[in-house]
Structure formats: structure tokens, C-alpha cells
Design a protein around this motif. Structure first.
Motif, PDB file in Angstrom:
ATOM      1  N   ILE A 218       0.833  -1.205   0.000  1.00 21.49           N
ATOM      2  CA  ILE A 218       0.000   0.000   0.000  1.00 21.49           C
ATOM      3  C   ILE A 218       0.866   1.253   0.000  1.00 21.49           C
ATOM      4  CG2 ILE A 218      -1.652   1.327   1.371  1.00 21.49           C
ATOM      5  CD1 ILE A 218      -2.869  -1.335   2.279  1.00 21.49           C
ATOM      6  N   VAL A 219       1.898   1.282   0.859  1.00 23.69           N
ATOM      7  CA  VAL A 219       2.744   2.472   0.943  1.00 23.69           C
ATOM      8  C   VAL A 219       3.581   2.631  -0.327  1.00 23.69           C
ATOM      9  CG1 VAL A 219       4.521   3.633   2.298  1.00 23.69           C
ATOM     10  CG2 VAL A 219       2.777   2.305   3.450  1.00 23.69           C
ATOM     11  N   LEU A 220       4.022   1.518  -0.915  1.00 23.93           N
ATOM     12  CA  LEU A 220       4.757   1.607  -2.181  1.00 23.93           C
ATOM     13  C   LEU A 220       3.884   2.202  -3.285  1.00 23.93           C
ATOM     14  CD1 LEU A 220       6.836  -1.695  -2.363  1.00 23.93           C
ATOM     15  CD2 LEU A 220       7.723   0.625  -2.538  1.00 23.93           C
ATOM     16  N   ARG A 221       2.651   1.760  -3.348  1.00 28.74           N
ATOM     17  CA  ARG A 221       1.757   2.322  -4.364  1.00 28.74           C
ATOM     18  C   ARG A 221       1.465   3.793  -4.082  1.00 28.74           C
ATOM     19  NH1 ARG A 221      -3.241  -1.125  -6.419  1.00 28.74           N
ATOM     20  NH2 ARG A 221      -1.416  -2.230  -7.223  1.00 28.74           N
ATOM     21  N   THR A 222       1.329   4.129  -2.799  1.00 28.66           N
ATOM     22  CA  THR A 222       1.126   5.541  -2.445  1.00 28.66           C
ATOM     23  C   THR A 222       2.326   6.379  -2.857  1.00 28.66           C
ATOM     24  OG1 THR A 222      -0.262   4.890  -0.556  1.00 28.66           O
ATOM     25  CG2 THR A 222       0.668   7.106  -0.530  1.00 28.66           C
ATOM     26  N   PHE A 223       3.533   5.863  -2.638  1.00 35.79           N
ATOM     27  CA  PHE A 223       4.742   6.590  -3.022  1.00 35.79           C
ATOM     28  C   PHE A 223       4.790   6.796  -4.538  1.00 35.79           C
ATOM     29  CE2 PHE A 223       9.275   6.316  -4.328  1.00 35.79           C
ATOM     30  CZ  PHE A 223       9.683   7.544  -3.824  1.00 35.79           C
TER      31      PHE A 223
ATOM     32  N   GLN B 207      -0.202  16.216  -3.008  1.00 33.32           N
ATOM     33  CA  GLN B 207       0.528  15.076  -2.448  1.00 33.32           C
ATOM     34  C   GLN B 207       0.073  14.760  -1.030  1.00 33.32           C
ATOM     35  OE1 GLN B 207       4.763  15.712  -2.781  1.00 33.32           O
ATOM     36  NE2 GLN B 207       4.782  15.043  -4.896  1.00 33.32           N
ATOM     37  N   ARG B 208      -0.218  15.787  -0.247  1.00 27.52           N
ATOM     38  CA  ARG B 208      -0.623  15.534   1.135  1.00 27.52           C
ATOM     39  C   ARG B 208      -1.905  14.716   1.201  1.00 27.52           C
ATOM     40  NH1 ARG B 208      -1.209  19.831   6.149  1.00 27.52           N
ATOM     41  NH2 ARG B 208      -2.366  18.435   7.539  1.00 27.52           N
ATOM     42  N   PHE B 209      -2.881  15.043   0.361  1.00 26.43           N
ATOM     43  CA  PHE B 209      -4.144  14.314   0.382  1.00 26.43           C
ATOM     44  C   PHE B 209      -3.947  12.848   0.029  1.00 26.43           C
ATOM     45  CE2 PHE B 209      -6.349  18.540  -0.876  1.00 26.43           C
ATOM     46  CZ  PHE B 209      -6.090  19.027   0.408  1.00 26.43           C
ATOM     47  N   HIS B 210      -3.095  12.583  -0.953  1.00 28.17           N
ATOM     48  CA  HIS B 210      -2.867  11.196  -1.357  1.00 28.17           C
ATOM     49  C   HIS B 210      -2.103  10.426  -0.281  1.00 28.17           C
ATOM     50  CE1 HIS B 210      -4.422  11.278  -5.483  1.00 28.17           C
ATOM     51  NE2 HIS B 210      -4.000  12.523  -5.527  1.00 28.17           N
ATOM     52  N   LEU B 211      -1.188  11.094   0.422  1.00 25.39           N
ATOM     53  CA  LEU B 211      -0.491  10.417   1.520  1.00 25.39           C
ATOM     54  C   LEU B 211      -1.454  10.107   2.659  1.00 25.39           C
ATOM     55  CD1 LEU B 211       2.093   9.370   2.778  1.00 25.39           C
ATOM     56  CD2 LEU B 211       2.583  11.674   3.594  1.00 25.39           C
ATOM     57  N   GLU B 212      -2.335  11.045   2.987  1.00 21.86           N
ATOM     58  CA  GLU B 212      -3.338  10.783   4.025  1.00 21.86           C
ATOM     59  C   GLU B 212      -4.240   9.625   3.629  1.00 21.86           C
ATOM     60  OE1 GLU B 212      -3.807  15.349   5.775  1.00 21.86           O
ATOM     61  OE2 GLU B 212      -5.171  14.592   4.235  1.00 21.86           O
ATOM     62  N   LEU B 213      -4.642   9.603   2.375  1.00 23.46           N
ATOM     63  CA  LEU B 213      -5.492   8.507   1.904  1.00 23.46           C
ATOM     64  C   LEU B 213      -4.756   7.172   1.992  1.00 23.46           C
ATOM     65  CD1 LEU B 213      -8.100   7.532   0.548  1.00 23.46           C
ATOM     66  CD2 LEU B 213      -7.057   8.060  -1.666  1.00 23.46           C
ATOM     67  N   GLY B 214      -3.463   7.164   1.622  1.00 24.45           N
ATOM     68  CA  GLY B 214      -2.701   5.919   1.692  1.00 24.45           C
ATOM     69  C   GLY B 214      -2.556   5.405   3.108  1.00 24.45           C
ATOM     70  N   LEU B 215      -2.332   6.296   4.083  1.00 23.18           N
ATOM     71  CA  LEU B 215      -2.202   5.859   5.470  1.00 23.18           C
ATOM     72  C   LEU B 215      -3.537   5.377   6.033  1.00 23.18           C
ATOM     73  CD1 LEU B 215       0.268   8.487   6.988  1.00 23.18           C
ATOM     74  CD2 LEU B 215       0.736   6.257   5.977  1.00 23.18           C
ATOM     75  N   LEU B 216      -4.629   6.009   5.632  1.00 19.97           N
ATOM     76  CA  LEU B 216      -5.938   5.521   6.071  1.00 19.97           C
ATOM     77  C   LEU B 216      -6.236   4.132   5.508  1.00 19.97           C
ATOM     78  CD1 LEU B 216      -8.162   8.732   5.875  1.00 19.97           C
ATOM     79  CD2 LEU B 216      -7.436   7.503   7.929  1.00 19.97           C
ATOM     80  N   LYS B 217      -5.737   3.865   4.307  1.00 25.99           N
ATOM     81  CA  LYS B 217      -5.913   2.521   3.750  1.00 25.99           C
ATOM     82  C   LYS B 217      -5.236   1.471   4.611  1.00 25.99           C
ATOM     83  CE  LYS B 217      -6.345   3.832  -1.140  1.00 25.99           C
ATOM     84  NZ  LYS B 217      -5.704   3.761  -2.490  1.00 25.99           N
TER      85      LYS B 217
END
Length: 621
Positions: free
Chosen positions: A344-349, A358-368
Motif C-alpha cells: 500500500i505504501v509503495l503504491r502511495t509513493f 501530495q498531502r491528500f494522497h499520503l493521508e489517503l494511503g495511510l488511512l488505507k
């Protein structure tokens, strides 16, 4: 002479000074001692690990004017004091030609090289060509060099350094000796940095040097370049620069791994608000989302390696403190969960590289990551274990239903004696329908212990644990309030109560072999974790016996009892001295008896002087 950077100042001048490439230096030293000199060499590997450096050392050794075996040169190492060695070290030797193949890559330059190679060396024994970044040479230029490389004059030696050996034609590689260089180990880089800090009179914390070594990522040159920059920015005390871990992090724009440990603790406990608050503090402090995602990928990778190989595995190229931190994080998740989180974090990166917000996508990735914790393994759903461990009751239809209650008690009391066992797992159920009350009551008993618990590893004095779950639906379909779980015990749990409760839960879910294995282990309850040392066995067998589903049940049971949910299961060294580990007599007609009566098993016991402590039935049910 002006200032010389550390990477050049401390460049190795002897084979013994090169760190992390013993397999290469040993082979070349033997070839020089035996006069088995090839006419072509290819040095390939990561950047900054000594490819060109070793090529220069080989050139010095080949053209060194001091004979091997003399007092000035007892070994094939270059003497370093003759004119040839000094000129090659300074880069102005006539017969050692270094060519940057990235800029001299065309066929015309290679033709000039080929024509010049026919002439004898001006002074030294060999004329040596060192081609740096050789993979940049064009295919036509390689073809022009092919015949000369296949049958070169006796006085010519080619050495090619490259980071991409696959881009060198096979016809060239087959005519050269290929040496594949390794990335320099973390400990080797750390030792070199510590030595240089002493030589340069720099006060450096161990944590700061560890950060520099880790930032090098296997490259000695990268680590020295960052160290050079850190010394320039370090505060000076008593005339000596002082390197601290905090200063190194500020210089590199990195975040302490303790932050990522807290983030993953919030993920493990499902605290979405806490996770977003921590991320907000990091972003407001000026850390870019892309950098945070990159560092989190590295931290999750280290946690996964700690889960697979333990805290002391060679897969972790980090300091001792960071090893312990990665091991603590690994206790929070199963191997499958860590793998999924890393994906998940690799795909977010990857998403952050071509996204605007970028901040919104990082927040979404951590919530996943938190949402993924609620997923159940497919094998649990297929085996029906999901309903047993979580107390969920699937909906049969959308029509209004009468109140439904379901109760699943844990296994009966005691140490799982042989009288309560059967040949295999058995499910007993009883249902009663009362038309006057419009209710359905379902009672379900856990699987029996089977032939795996003949040794009775759990004490009979401990109280059995029970899991109760109820779901009540009203006529209109509204869901009434349902009790979640039994309350935590008031008194702190003891080792024996934990041992029994975990064993009961495992047996109740059908993980009989895991229950027996953990019951025979040595349990140690620490302040924030539980350590279980089981009898000596292979890692694959341990992972097969205590699988991801069993680990989830253990964690849930520890949380129910108010004990630390972090636990570590490690195989012991040698045979344990616990009397419960002795080979138990098998039950009549059990799988244990079938295994012990097998002639091959008996023969193996005689040959290896071994005993059978547990039997796992892997046959298709």
C-alpha cells in the motif's frame, strides 16, 4: 594543494584497504601471485563500491617495479613507493590510460584506442586501458573493439567498470573475466566512517555515524560524501566538529524512525484520528509527503525483514537500536499484514510522483493501512474460522427476522486429557425452534483436542476462557445494541492463565498443533511484550505450525485478557529441559500412533537418536 574531499583522500591504495569486496581482492591477489593475468576484466556493481579503485590497484600491481617476495613487496600488493605506483596513483602515468566511456563512446574514439593499443608501452610492463561506465559505449564501437579484445597484443590489458553489465554485449563479456561487486555492508561502512572520524578529529555520536552509513545505502562513496557535508555544517566545540544524530537528520531532511513506530502503532490499534494528527505535525514541520512515504517504505521493509528473520538477521543493515525498533513494530502485525502494508505504501509513493495534492494522497494511503487491518484472511472465511474468532453472524436475507442469539463456549476445563479427545475435530450443534417465542437458539462446541495434546501442556487448574457473541434483530430490521466481549479481568493476568487462555482459544479454533507447541514453550511476560521460547525447530516448520490465523487468535486473546498484545515466538537452542517436552504416548487409532508405527519414522529415530514431539497431519481432509 586545496582541500581534498574525504572520498578521494581516503581512497584505498591497497587490496587490503578495500572494504566489502574480499571475493574480488582475494581472486586478483591469487592471480597476480600465480601470474595468471587475463587480458580483459569487467568490474560491475553498485555505484561507489570500489570498481575503478580496484582497477587502479590492479594497474599498480601489474606495473609495479618492485619484485614480489622482496622486503619492500612481500605480497602481490603494489609497493606504493616506486615511480610507477606513484604516477598511477596521481593519475599521470603514460601507460595507464583512463577513458570516460560516457563521453568517448563512439566508433571513432574506439578506433583510435585500437590503433594505439598496437604499440608497446613507453616504459612499464603493460599498457592498461581502464574504461569507466563502459555500458555507455555504442554497439558499433563495441564491434570495432571485439577483434582486438579477443586477440590483443601481449602487453595490453583492458579493464571495464560498469553499473549496467547487462548492456555490454555478450560477445564482449564472454571474452573477459567478469567480477560482480557486492554492496558494502552496513557494518563495514560504519567501521570506515568511525576510523575517518578519528583521523579527521571529529566528535561523532554512534547514532550519527549509523545514520550516515544507512544513508550510504551500500555505497562507501555516498556515505563519505554525506559525511563531508555533515562535517561542514556541524557546530565546532573546542576546535573540533561535533556530529549529532539530530543534526544529520536535519541535514538530510529525514524523520526519526520513532515517528514511524508511533504511526504504525496507531495503524495496529485502528486509531485513525491519532494517525492523521501525527501526519499533520510532520507535514506542518516542513517534511514533504514524498520524503515521508519513501522513509516509511524503508521502515516497513525493515519491519518485514525482522518478522521473517528475527532481530539479528543479516537482512537488516541498520544499527542495533533500529533493529530493536523494527522488531517491536513487527510484533504488531502478521507477515501477511506487513506485506500488504508495504504494498500500500509503495503504491502511495508511486502515486505521489505524478499527483498535485501530495498531502491528500499520503493521508489517503495511510488511512488505507487502517482499513486493511479489518480484512480477514481468505482461509479463515473458507474454513469458517472467521465467525468463530470474531463472533460475526452473516445475514441470510433482507427480510425481517425474529431475534437470533448465538453462543459459542470455549473448550471444557482442564488440561485437555486424553479422555476428552477424539480422532479428529468434531462439531456438535443443537437447534430448537419455539413458535410461541419466535426465537432460535444455537449452541456450538469447539473442536476437540485430537491426538496432538496427549502431553497435556496446559494446566488443569486454570479456568477455561469463554467467548460470547450475540446478535439481536427486531422485526423491522433495526439492529439492536450487541455486547462486544467479556470484560477484562480485574487482576493482572499470570503466565499460567495466559498460557491456558491462549491454548484454549487455539484449540477452539482448530489450531491444535500450535496450542501444543506454545504450551510446551517457556513464557516470559515483560513490561510491553510477551516472549515465548518454543522447542528447537526450523523457521519454516515454526511458520507452518503457528501461521497467520493462529497469530491473530493469540493477539486477540491477549488483548481480551488485558495482557500486552506484542508477542515474539522464537525457537530455542538445542533440546529444552522442560519435562513436558518428552515424547508422549500416542492414543490408540490416532494420527500420532500411525506416524510412530511407520517403519521409516522408527528407522529415522534410530539413526538420529531422535524423538517425535508433535505430529502435523498435512493430508487433504
Amino acid at each position: 594543494m586545496g582541500y581534498q574531499v574525504l572520498a578521494r583522500k581516503y581512497r584505498p591504495q591497497r587490496f587490503a584497504d578495500v572494504a566489502g569486496q574480499e571475493h574480488v581482492t582475494r581472486t586478483l591477489m591469487n592471480a597476480l601471485a600465480q601470474n595468471r593475468i587475463a587480458h580483459g576484466y569487467i568490474f560491475s556493481g553498485h555505484r561507489g563500491i570500489g570498481k575503478t579503485t580496484i582497477a587502479r590497484i590492479v594497474a599498480q600491481a601489474l606495473n609495479c617495479r618492485t619484485e614480489i617476495g622482496t622486503e619492500a613487496r612481500p605480497t602481490p600488493e603494489p609497493c606504493g613507493i616506486c615511480d610507477s605506483c606513484i604516477e598511477i596513483r596521481q593519475g599521470n602515468a603514460v601507460d595507464v590510460i583512463e577513458i570516460d566511456a560516457a563521453t568517448n563512446r563512439g566508433i571513432d574514439e574506439i578506433r583510435e584506442l585500437r590503433d594505439a593499443a598496437r604499440y608497446a608501452p613507453a616504459r612499464d610492463r603493460y599498457k592498461i586501458y581502464i574504461l569507466d561506465e563502459a555500458h555507455q559505449i555504442t554497439e558499433a564501437a563495441f564491434n570495432a573493439l571485439l577483434k582486438t579484445l579477443e586477440e590483443p597484443p601481449a602487453h595490453v590489458i583492458f579493464m571495464m567498470a560498469t553499473t549496467e553489465p547487462e548492456n555490454i554485449p555478450q560477445t564482449i563479456r564472454s571474452r573477459c573475466q567478469h567480477f560482480s561487486f557486492h554492496a558494502v555492508k552496513f557494518d563495514d561502512i560504519l567501521a570506515q566512517l568511525r576510523m575517518i572520524a578519528t583521523q579527521e578529529q571529529v566528535e561523532a555520536e554512534d547514532g550519527a555515524l549509523a545514520l550516515l552509513a544507512e544513508a550510504g545505502d551500500g555505497s562507501m562513496r555516498d556515505a563519505l560524501s554525506i559525511m563531508d557535508q555533515a562535517i561542514a555544517s556541524a557546530p565546532v566545540e573546542s576546535g573540533r566538529p561535533v556530529l549529532s544524530a539530530a543534526q544529520i537528520r536535519d541535514l538530510m531532511g529525514s524523520v526519526p524512525n520513532a515517528v514511524f513506530e508511533r504511526l504504525l502503532e496507531a495503524v495496529a490499534s485502528g486509531q485513525s484520528a491519532e494517525l492523521m494528527e501525527q501526519l499533520n505535525l510532520l507535514v506542518n514541520a516542513g517534511h514533504s509527503p514524498s520524503s515521508l512515504a519513501r522513509q516509511m517504505v524503508r521502515y516497513l521493509r525493515n519491519a518485514l525483514m525482522a518478522k521473517l528473520g528475527g532481530e539479528q538477521t543479516e537482512l537488516l543493515q541498520i544499527s542495533g537500536d533500529e533493529r530493536a525498533r523494527a522488531a517491536r513494530t513487527a510484533l504488531l502485525f502478521t507477515e501477511e499484514e506487513l506485506t500488504r502494508n508495504l504494498q500500500i505504501v509503495l503504491r502511495t509513493f508511486d502515486d505521489l510522483n505524478h499527483r498535485q495534492e501530495q498531502r491528500f494522497h499520503l493521508e489517503l494511503g495511510l488511512l488505507k493501512l487502517i482499513h486493511a487491518q479489518r480484512l480477514l484472511p481468505l482461509e479463515e472465511l473458507l474454513s469458517g474460522a472467521a465467525g468463530a474468532t470474531t463472533g460475526r453472524v452473516p445475514a441470510a436475507s433482507s427480510a425481517p427476522r425474529a431475534p437470533v442469539s448465538a453462543t459459542r463456549p470455549a473448550p471444557a476445563t482442564g488440561g485437555f486429557s486424553a479422555s476428552s479427545q477424539s480422532a479428529g475435530p468434531k462439531l456438535e450443534s443443537a437447534s430448537r425452534l419455539e413458535s410461541n417465542s419466535s426465537s432460535i437458539a444455537i449452541a456450538q462446541s469447539a473442536p476437540s483436542a485430537g491426538p496432538f495434546l496427549a502431553a497435556a501442556p496446559f494446566p488443569a487448574s486454570a479456568e477455561p476462557s469463554s467467548i460470547y457473541a450475540s446478535v439481536t434483530t427486531q422485526t423491522d430490521g433495526a439492529l439492536a445494541k450487541a455486547p462486544e466481549a467479556a470484560p477484562h479481568p480485574a487482576a493482572p493476568p499470570t503466565i499460567e492463565s495466559l498460557r491456558h487462555a491462549v491454548g484454549s482459544a487455539l484449540v477452539g479454533a482448530g489450531h491444535v498443533s500450535a496450542a501444543q507447541l506454545l504450551g510446551s514453550g517457556a513464557w516470559t511476560l515483560e513490561a510491553t511484550s510477551l516472549r515465548i521460547e518454543v522447542p528447537a525447530m526450523g523457521k519454516k516448520m515454526l511458520a507452518l505450525t503457528v501461521n497467520a490465523a493462529a497469530e491473530k487468535i493469540i493477539r486477540q486473546e491477549l488483548q481480551r485478557l488485558g495482557a500486552p498484545t506484542r508477542f515474539l515466538i522464537v525457537p530455542g537452542e538445542g533440546a529444552a529441559s522442560d519435562t513436558r517436552l518428552t515424547e508422549a504416548p500416542p492414543l490408540a487409532g490416532s494420527v500420532h500412533e500411525d506416524a510412530l508405527s511407520n517403519p521409516l519414522v522408527q528407522r529415522a529415530k534410530d539413526i538420529f537418536k531422535a524423538e517425535v514431539r508433535s505430529v502435523v497431519d498435512l493430508r487433504q481432509k
